[in-house]
Design a protein around this motif. Structure first.
Motif, PDB file in Angstrom:
ATOM      1  N   UNK A  36      28.606 -29.936 -11.036  1.00  0.00           N
ATOM      2  CA  UNK A  36      29.212 -31.071 -11.740  1.00  0.00           C
ATOM      3  C   UNK A  36      28.192 -32.093 -12.229  1.00  0.00           C
ATOM      4  N   UNK A  37      27.090 -32.289 -11.497  1.00  0.00           N
ATOM      5  CA  UNK A  37      26.118 -33.316 -11.875  1.00  0.00           C
ATOM      6  C   UNK A  37      25.325 -32.940 -13.126  1.00  0.00           C
ATOM      7  N   UNK A  38      25.130 -31.658 -13.353  1.00  0.00           N
ATOM      8  CA  UNK A  38      24.342 -31.203 -14.516  1.00  0.00           C
ATOM      9  C   UNK A  38      25.187 -30.465 -15.550  1.00  0.00           C
ATOM     10  N   UNK A  66      22.892 -28.834  -4.936  1.00  0.00           N
ATOM     11  CA  UNK A  66      23.811 -29.973  -4.785  1.00  0.00           C
ATOM     12  C   UNK A  66      24.880 -30.038  -5.882  1.00  0.00           C
ATOM     13  N   UNK A  67      26.073 -30.495  -5.489  1.00  0.00           N
ATOM     14  CA  UNK A  67      27.197 -30.713  -6.413  1.00  0.00           C
ATOM     15  C   UNK A  67      27.715 -29.415  -7.038  1.00  0.00           C
ATOM     16  N   UNK A  68      27.475 -28.296  -6.361  1.00  0.00           N
ATOM     17  CA  UNK A  68      27.897 -26.999  -6.901  1.00  0.00           C
ATOM     18  C   UNK A  68      29.089 -26.458  -6.111  1.00  0.00           C
ATOM     19  N   UNK A  69      30.023 -25.864  -6.842  1.00  0.00           N
ATOM     20  CA  UNK A  69      31.170 -25.214  -6.205  1.00  0.00           C
ATOM     21  C   UNK A  69      31.315 -23.811  -6.788  1.00  0.00           C
ATOM     22  N   UNK A  70      31.735 -22.895  -5.929  1.00  0.00           N
ATOM     23  CA  UNK A  70      31.937 -21.504  -6.332  1.00  0.00           C
ATOM     24  C   UNK A  70      33.426 -21.248  -6.538  1.00  0.00           C
ATOM     25  N   UNK A  71      33.776 -20.549  -7.626  1.00  0.00           N
ATOM     26  CA  UNK A  71      35.168 -20.273  -7.955  1.00  0.00           C
ATOM     27  C   UNK A  71      35.365 -18.779  -8.218  1.00  0.00           C
ATOM     28  N   UNK A  72      36.505 -18.277  -7.739  1.00  0.00           N
ATOM     29  CA  UNK A  72      36.902 -16.906  -8.060  1.00  0.00           C
ATOM     30  C   UNK A  72      38.399 -16.893  -8.347  1.00  0.00           C
ATOM     31  N   UNK A  73      38.862 -15.840  -9.001  1.00  0.00           N
ATOM     32  CA  UNK A  73      40.287 -15.730  -9.322  1.00  0.00           C
ATOM     33  C   UNK A  73      41.108 -15.835  -8.035  1.00  0.00           C
ATOM     34  N   UNK A  74      42.135 -16.653  -8.067  1.00  0.00           N
ATOM     35  CA  UNK A  74      42.987 -16.847  -6.892  1.00  0.00           C
ATOM     36  C   UNK A  74      43.960 -15.675  -6.740  1.00  0.00           C
ATOM     37  N   UNK A  75      43.920 -15.033  -5.584  1.00  0.00           N
ATOM     38  CA  UNK A  75      44.811 -13.915  -5.288  1.00  0.00           C
ATOM     39  C   UNK A  75      45.865 -14.370  -4.280  1.00  0.00           C
TER      40      UNK A  75
END
Length: 243
Positions: free
Chosen positions: A70-72, A94-103
């Motif tokens: 989010x910061x960059x 920092x400020x990073x989140x990991x996302x995958x398809x929601x099952x």
């Protein structure tokens, strides 16, 4: 001119609706906060928000998960789903989140883009009925390969699994025999109309009570065999829908 302007306005709002709707397909994985994986990267870009990052991933057929900082505004798409933190870089992001398809089955499930379904390999053993109950408790079901596209995609996944030990395990699938002698998939209730996945000489119902089906590796390929449903040394694979 007025009609053209109206069409542009409608297109703008429809895109916003699509972006917002797409965002709810994705599940942020808390364990991966401030972490980043560096393998199986399909692209890297700057996106104005995680919603736009998720939209880019959804548009790319090779992308099944992404990281967003989010910061960059850094966005990174991947062709793999990461379930273990051992896949993360040793350096924090920092400020990073990991996302995958929601099952629907939960965070342990892996989304397969080409099949539009999710699966989860369960590292525990039990009878066919225990396995089925376990899957049901997660809003899922024992692996159902009644759809040709799902069957080819998932069997390819299993045959090319990156863990070399995966080939040594046996797994229940959701195929059982009915009283009339015909096989049926327990979830979809679709009959089995022939298959190239049987082990040589199978099914044979050798004991007269081999009413369930499992799969195991044979010469580098997972194939099916019939066996007694009460056998408790077999692991299993659950399958679920996308949220």
């Amino acid at each position: 001119m007025a009609i053209k302007l109206l069409l542009h306005i409608i297109a703008f709002y429809m895109k916003g609706f699509t972006l917002s709707r797409n965002y709810f397909l994705w599940h942020g994985v808390p364990e991966w906060r401030n972490k980043l994986a560096l393998k199986d990267i399909v692209w890297q870009s700057l996106e104005r928000s995680k919603i736009f990052c998720s939209y880019r991933c959804l548009q790319d057929q090779s992308c099944v998960s992404f990281f967003y900082q989010s910061s960059t505004r850094y966005c990174q798409g991947h062709s793999s789903v990461f379930l273990r933190l051992s896949d993360a870089s040793s350096q924090d992001s920092p400020d990073t989140m990991y996302y995958k398809i929601a099952c629907k089955g939960g965070p342990s499930y892996i989304y397969v883009r080409g099949a539009n379904t999710c699966y989860s390999v369960k590292e525990k053993r039990g009878s066919w009925f225990t396995a089925q109950a376990d899957c049901t408790s997660e809003n899922a079901w024992l692996l159902d390969l009644s759809n040709d596209r799902i069957s080819s995609q998932l069997m390819k996944k299993f045959n090319e699994h990156p863990d070399p030990y995966f080939a040594y395990f046996w797994f229940w699938i959701g195929l059982t025999i009915q009283s009339d002698g015909h096989f049926i998939w327990s979830h979809s209730q679709q009959p089995l109309n022939g298959s190239d996945f049987w082990l040589p000489g199978q099914p044979d119902n050798a004991t007269g009570s081999q009413n369930c089906v499992y799969m195991r590796n044979h010469d580098g390929r997972f194939l099916w065999d019939d066996i007694d449903c009460s056998m408790e040394f077999i692991e299993f694979i659950c399958q679920s829908d996308v949220v």
